[in-house]
Design a protein around this motif. Sequence first.
Motif, PDB file in Angstrom:
ATOM      1  N   GLU A  73      16.321   1.430  11.226  1.00  0.00           N
ATOM      2  CA  GLU A  73      15.305   0.399  11.145  1.00  0.00           C
ATOM      3  C   GLU A  73      13.926   0.983  10.980  1.00  0.00           C
ATOM      4  O   GLU A  73      12.992   0.302  10.576  1.00  0.00           O
ATOM      5  CB  GLU A  73      15.354  -0.488  12.387  1.00  0.00           C
ATOM      6  CG  GLU A  73      15.187   0.257  13.688  1.00  0.00           C
ATOM      7  CD  GLU A  73      15.565  -0.602  14.874  1.00  0.00           C
ATOM      8  OE1 GLU A  73      14.704  -0.802  15.732  1.00  0.00           O
ATOM      9  OE2 GLU A  73      16.705  -1.069  14.932  1.00  0.00           O
ATOM     10  N   ASP A  74      13.722   2.286  11.283  1.00  0.00           N
ATOM     11  CA  ASP A  74      12.430   2.910  11.085  1.00  0.00           C
ATOM     12  C   ASP A  74      12.101   3.098   9.622  1.00  0.00           C
ATOM     13  O   ASP A  74      10.960   3.384   9.279  1.00  0.00           O
ATOM     14  CB  ASP A  74      12.386   4.276  11.791  1.00  0.00           C
ATOM     15  CG  ASP A  74      12.445   4.131  13.294  1.00  0.00           C
ATOM     16  OD1 ASP A  74      12.933   5.076  13.938  1.00  0.00           O
ATOM     17  OD2 ASP A  74      12.011   3.098  13.807  1.00  0.00           O
ATOM     18  N   GLU A  75      13.085   2.949   8.743  1.00  0.00           N
ATOM     19  CA  GLU A  75      12.864   3.211   7.335  1.00  0.00           C
ATOM     20  C   GLU A  75      12.522   1.951   6.552  1.00  0.00           C
ATOM     21  O   GLU A  75      12.551   1.952   5.328  1.00  0.00           O
ATOM     22  CB  GLU A  75      14.106   3.866   6.720  1.00  0.00           C
ATOM     23  CG  GLU A  75      14.398   5.237   7.284  1.00  0.00           C
ATOM     24  CD  GLU A  75      15.608   5.867   6.616  1.00  0.00           C
ATOM     25  OE1 GLU A  75      15.740   5.763   5.394  1.00  0.00           O
ATOM     26  OE2 GLU A  75      16.419   6.456   7.329  1.00  0.00           O
ATOM     27  N   ILE A  76      12.143   0.897   7.235  1.00  0.00           N
ATOM     28  CA  ILE A  76      11.867  -0.341   6.522  1.00  0.00           C
ATOM     29  C   ILE A  76      10.686  -0.204   5.583  1.00  0.00           C
ATOM     30  O   ILE A  76      10.586  -0.879   4.572  1.00  0.00           O
ATOM     31  CB  ILE A  76      11.644  -1.498   7.506  1.00  0.00           C
ATOM     32  CG1 ILE A  76      11.558  -2.819   6.750  1.00  0.00           C
ATOM     33  CG2 ILE A  76      10.402  -1.304   8.344  1.00  0.00           C
ATOM     34  CD1 ILE A  76      11.633  -4.027   7.623  1.00  0.00           C
ATOM     35  N   ASP A  77       9.714   0.688   5.881  1.00  0.00           N
ATOM     36  CA  ASP A  77       8.618   0.897   4.957  1.00  0.00           C
ATOM     37  C   ASP A  77       8.639   2.336   4.449  1.00  0.00           C
ATOM     38  O   ASP A  77       7.618   2.982   4.349  1.00  0.00           O
ATOM     39  CB  ASP A  77       7.267   0.566   5.611  1.00  0.00           C
ATOM     40  CG  ASP A  77       7.079   1.270   6.948  1.00  0.00           C
ATOM     41  OD1 ASP A  77       6.055   1.008   7.584  1.00  0.00           O
ATOM     42  OD2 ASP A  77       7.938   2.094   7.322  1.00  0.00           O
ATOM     43  N   LYS A 202     -12.047   0.584  -1.565  1.00  0.00           N
ATOM     44  CA  LYS A 202     -11.718   1.168  -2.859  1.00  0.00           C
ATOM     45  C   LYS A 202     -10.749   2.322  -2.677  1.00  0.00           C
ATOM     46  O   LYS A 202     -10.910   3.149  -1.772  1.00  0.00           O
ATOM     47  CB  LYS A 202     -12.985   1.658  -3.555  1.00  0.00           C
ATOM     48  CG  LYS A 202     -12.783   2.104  -4.993  1.00  0.00           C
ATOM     49  CD  LYS A 202     -14.116   2.464  -5.637  1.00  0.00           C
ATOM     50  CE  LYS A 202     -13.936   2.851  -7.101  1.00  0.00           C
ATOM     51  NZ  LYS A 202     -15.240   3.191  -7.729  1.00  0.00           N
ATOM     52  N   CYS A 203      -9.726   2.378  -3.530  1.00  0.00           N
ATOM     53  CA  CYS A 203      -8.736   3.459  -3.494  1.00  0.00           C
ATOM     54  C   CYS A 203      -8.664   4.135  -4.858  1.00  0.00           C
ATOM     55  O   CYS A 203      -8.734   3.464  -5.894  1.00  0.00           O
ATOM     56  CB  CYS A 203      -7.347   2.918  -3.155  1.00  0.00           C
ATOM     57  SG  CYS A 203      -7.123   2.472  -1.426  1.00  0.00           S
ATOM     58  N   GLN A 204      -8.505   5.435  -4.833  1.00  0.00           N
ATOM     59  CA  GLN A 204      -8.200   6.183  -6.042  1.00  0.00           C
ATOM     60  C   GLN A 204      -6.686   6.229  -6.225  1.00  0.00           C
ATOM     61  O   GLN A 204      -5.936   6.059  -5.266  1.00  0.00           O
ATOM     62  CB  GLN A 204      -8.786   7.597  -5.963  1.00  0.00           C
ATOM     63  CG  GLN A 204     -10.301   7.636  -5.931  1.00  0.00           C
ATOM     64  CD  GLN A 204     -10.928   7.009  -7.171  1.00  0.00           C
ATOM     65  OE1 GLN A 204     -10.429   7.167  -8.287  1.00  0.00           O
ATOM     66  NE2 GLN A 204     -12.032   6.295  -6.965  1.00  0.00           N
ATOM     67  N   PRO A 205      -6.208   6.454  -7.449  1.00  0.00           N
ATOM     68  CA  PRO A 205      -4.755   6.501  -7.677  1.00  0.00           C
ATOM     69  C   PRO A 205      -4.062   7.492  -6.753  1.00  0.00           C
ATOM     70  O   PRO A 205      -4.552   8.595  -6.513  1.00  0.00           O
ATOM     71  CB  PRO A 205      -4.658   6.943  -9.146  1.00  0.00           C
ATOM     72  CG  PRO A 205      -5.927   6.462  -9.764  1.00  0.00           C
ATOM     73  CD  PRO A 205      -6.980   6.607  -8.704  1.00  0.00           C
ATOM     74  N   GLY A 206      -2.916   7.060  -6.205  1.00  0.00           N
ATOM     75  CA  GLY A 206      -2.127   7.928  -5.334  1.00  0.00           C
ATOM     76  C   GLY A 206      -2.438   7.789  -3.857  1.00  0.00           C
ATOM     77  O   GLY A 206      -1.785   8.425  -3.023  1.00  0.00           O
ATOM     78  N   THR A 207      -3.414   6.963  -3.494  1.00  0.00           N
ATOM     79  CA  THR A 207      -3.762   6.769  -2.084  1.00  0.00           C
ATOM     80  C   THR A 207      -2.748   5.850  -1.403  1.00  0.00           C
ATOM     81  O   THR A 207      -2.404   4.797  -1.926  1.00  0.00           O
ATOM     82  CB  THR A 207      -5.163   6.148  -1.957  1.00  0.00           C
ATOM     83  OG1 THR A 207      -6.115   6.978  -2.622  1.00  0.00           O
ATOM     84  CG2 THR A 207      -5.563   5.988  -0.495  1.00  0.00           C
ATOM     85  N   SER A 208      -2.272   6.257  -0.221  1.00  0.00           N
ATOM     86  CA  SER A 208      -1.314   5.450   0.545  1.00  0.00           C
ATOM     87  C   SER A 208      -2.023   4.802   1.732  1.00  0.00           C
ATOM     88  O   SER A 208      -2.914   5.396   2.344  1.00  0.00           O
ATOM     89  CB  SER A 208      -0.160   6.320   1.050  1.00  0.00           C
ATOM     90  OG  SER A 208       0.578   6.852  -0.025  1.00  0.00           O
ATOM     91  N   PHE A 209      -1.630   3.579   2.053  1.00  0.00           N
ATOM     92  CA  PHE A 209      -2.170   2.897   3.225  1.00  0.00           C
ATOM     93  C   PHE A 209      -1.181   1.817   3.650  1.00  0.00           C
ATOM     94  O   PHE A 209      -0.203   1.538   2.957  1.00  0.00           O
ATOM     95  CB  PHE A 209      -3.542   2.279   2.925  1.00  0.00           C
ATOM     96  CG  PHE A 209      -3.529   1.200   1.867  1.00  0.00           C
ATOM     97  CD1 PHE A 209      -3.371  -0.140   2.203  1.00  0.00           C
ATOM     98  CD2 PHE A 209      -3.683   1.534   0.531  1.00  0.00           C
ATOM     99  CE1 PHE A 209      -3.351  -1.125   1.231  1.00  0.00           C
ATOM    100  CE2 PHE A 209      -3.664   0.551  -0.459  1.00  0.00           C
ATOM    101  CZ  PHE A 209      -3.501  -0.778  -0.105  1.00  0.00           C
ATOM    102  N   TYR A 220       4.135  -6.975  11.852  1.00  0.00           N
ATOM    103  CA  TYR A 220       4.775  -6.809  10.545  1.00  0.00           C
ATOM    104  C   TYR A 220       3.900  -5.882   9.729  1.00  0.00           C
ATOM    105  O   TYR A 220       2.676  -6.048   9.680  1.00  0.00           O
ATOM    106  CB  TYR A 220       4.928  -8.158   9.849  1.00  0.00           C
ATOM    107  CG  TYR A 220       5.470  -8.049   8.447  1.00  0.00           C
ATOM    108  CD1 TYR A 220       6.830  -7.997   8.217  1.00  0.00           C
ATOM    109  CD2 TYR A 220       4.610  -7.970   7.347  1.00  0.00           C
ATOM    110  CE1 TYR A 220       7.330  -7.876   6.931  1.00  0.00           C
ATOM    111  CE2 TYR A 220       5.102  -7.860   6.070  1.00  0.00           C
ATOM    112  CZ  TYR A 220       6.464  -7.813   5.863  1.00  0.00           C
ATOM    113  OH  TYR A 220       6.954  -7.686   4.591  1.00  0.00           O
ATOM    114  N   THR A 221       4.506  -4.873   9.090  1.00  0.00           N
ATOM    115  CA  THR A 221       3.741  -3.876   8.348  1.00  0.00           C
ATOM    116  C   THR A 221       4.230  -3.772   6.921  1.00  0.00           C
ATOM    117  O   THR A 221       5.443  -3.752   6.673  1.00  0.00           O
ATOM    118  CB  THR A 221       3.847  -2.498   9.031  1.00  0.00           C
ATOM    119  OG1 THR A 221       3.364  -2.600  10.379  1.00  0.00           O
ATOM    120  CG2 THR A 221       2.992  -1.464   8.290  1.00  0.00           C
ATOM    121  N   GLU A 222       3.289  -3.715   5.987  1.00  0.00           N
ATOM    122  CA  GLU A 222       3.575  -3.475   4.583  1.00  0.00           C
ATOM    123  C   GLU A 222       2.926  -2.147   4.182  1.00  0.00           C
ATOM    124  O   GLU A 222       1.766  -1.908   4.536  1.00  0.00           O
ATOM    125  CB  GLU A 222       3.041  -4.594   3.701  1.00  0.00           C
ATOM    126  CG  GLU A 222       3.894  -5.839   3.668  1.00  0.00           C
ATOM    127  CD  GLU A 222       5.091  -5.715   2.721  1.00  0.00           C
ATOM    128  OE1 GLU A 222       5.105  -4.752   1.921  1.00  0.00           O
ATOM    129  OE2 GLU A 222       5.973  -6.571   2.791  1.00  0.00           O
TER     130      GLU A 222
END
Length: 226
Positions: A73-77, A202-209, A220-222
Motif C-alpha cells: 500500500e506504500d506504493e500507491i504514489d 513555477k516548476c521547471q521540467p523534471g521537478t517532482s512534488f 489523500y496524496t497525489e
Amino acid sequence: MVYQLASEQTRAAVLPLAPLTSAEAEALVRTLGDAETVFPRLEVPFAQWGALLQQDQWLQRLCLQRRGQASSEDEIDSPSLLANLSQWLQQRFEIGWHSISDLLGVEPDLAFSFRQNDTVENTTQRAKRIQLAAELPAMLLVVTLQTEADAGIWILVQLLPWTGDDYLPATVQLTLLTQTESILQSVQASNQSNYIQLRRFKCQPGTSFRLQVAIANLSYTEAFVS
C-alpha cells in the motif's frame, strides 16, 4: 400464445452505491490484487465491487497490483502512478483526471483561476474527485497549468466543494510537499470556505512534488512530475 403480466414488477430499484473509505479500499485491493484470483468480481459483493470501480485511484492500484507492478500500500504514489504534467500539456492525462465540464457539467472560469495574469493562453486544467471518508463530503482537486516561453510551468492548485455543496469541510488542509515530504506551503479551510488555493508556483521540467488533502488523521496524496 404470449401472455403479458402487466401487474408483475420486472425491474427493481437500484440504490446508490455507498463510497468506500480508504481503509475499505485498501483491504479490497489486498484481497483482489492476487493474480491467482481469476475472477475478482466474484470474490466480493457487488456493492463493494461497484464502489471500487467508481474510485479511479484504487481501481488503478488494483490493476497495477494484479500485474505485479505494485506490492504494498506504500506504493500507491510510486513513479508509475505519477501525474506527468508535461504530458498534460500534450493533452494526455492519467486515469481519474478530467475536465471540470466533464465532472460537473459546467465550464471552468480560467480567468478566475489565473486572475493575476493578463492572459489565459497556453492554459491546461484538470480536476479529480476526492473523498477522504464515506461520512465526509466529496471535494474537487483542480490543477491549472500555464506555460511560458522558458519551458517553465506555472501551477495553480485549488480545492473546491463537490457539486451540491456550498462550502468545503471546515479545517480541510491543502498542502504542497516536496518528494521527501517537506512542506512548501499549506492552506486550511474555514467554516465557510467555498474554495481554498495554494499560492501559484513555477516548476521547471523534471521537478517532482506532491499535493495532499487532509482532515485530522485522514489524508489523500497525489504525486506529480512537471
